[in-house]
Design a protein around this motif. Structure first.
Motif, short mmCIF file in Angstrom:
data_model
loop_
_atom_site.label_atom_id
_atom_site.label_comp_id
_atom_site.label_asym_id
_atom_site.label_seq_id
_atom_site.Cartn_x
_atom_site.Cartn_y
_atom_site.Cartn_z
N THR A 18 0.88 -1.16 0.00
CA THR A 18 0.00 0.00 0.00
C THR A 18 0.92 1.21 0.00
N THR A 20 2.13 4.81 0.32
CA THR A 20 1.76 6.01 1.06
C THR A 20 2.40 7.25 0.45
N ARG A 87 10.17 0.83 2.26
CA ARG A 87 9.46 1.00 3.54
C ARG A 87 9.10 2.46 3.80
N THR A 91 3.65 0.57 2.93
CA THR A 91 3.57 -0.51 3.90
C THR A 91 3.38 -1.80 3.12
N SER A 92 3.71 -2.93 3.74
CA SER A 92 3.57 -4.18 2.98
C SER A 92 3.23 -5.34 3.90
N GLU A 93 2.65 -6.35 3.29
CA GLU A 93 2.39 -7.64 3.92
C GLU A 93 2.95 -8.70 2.99
#
Length: 115
Positions: A18, A20, A87, A91-93
């Motif tokens: 996502t 930002t 980063r 954001t990440s998963e």
């Protein structure tokens, strides 16, 4: 990676981002990380795709020869320097998967082909 799919023991790394920050800046930063990762032993290929309707959503799918190769890449002393820029912008998963079925079109296997 050929159309027959990954070799036995291969793993698929899926990372959902996502953004930002600015999506174009993210893509430039991702390209730098991708250059670092594709120089690591064991990577078979990757894609970065942006969501059609949500330009701040991306997914990276990378296939590695084995889990050890992926682990060695992300624990490499220089990886953190490269990843820190991503980063800052997103954001990440992430998760690691093992292929269970595949369909790659008319010449790449049958739909639902078990592996």
């Amino acid at each position: 990676m050929d159309r027959n799919g990954p070799p036995p023991g291969a793993v698929t790394f899926v990372n959902r981002f996502t953004v930002t920050g600015d999506p174009e800046e993210f893509e430039v930063a991702f390209a730098k990380v991708a250059a670092f990762m594709t120089a690591r032993p064991g990577i078979l290929g990757y894609t970065l795709s942006r969501h059609l309707d949500k330009p701040g959503q991306y997914v990276n799918v990378a296939v590695w020869r084995d889990a050890g190769s992926l682990r060695a890449a992300v624990t490499h002393p220089d990886f953190g320097v490269h990843a820190s820029e991503l980063r800052r912008l997103a954001t990440s998963e992430s998760d690691v998967y093992v292929e269970r079925q595949r369909y790659l079109g008319e010449t790449g296997g049958q739909q639902g082909e078990a592996v």
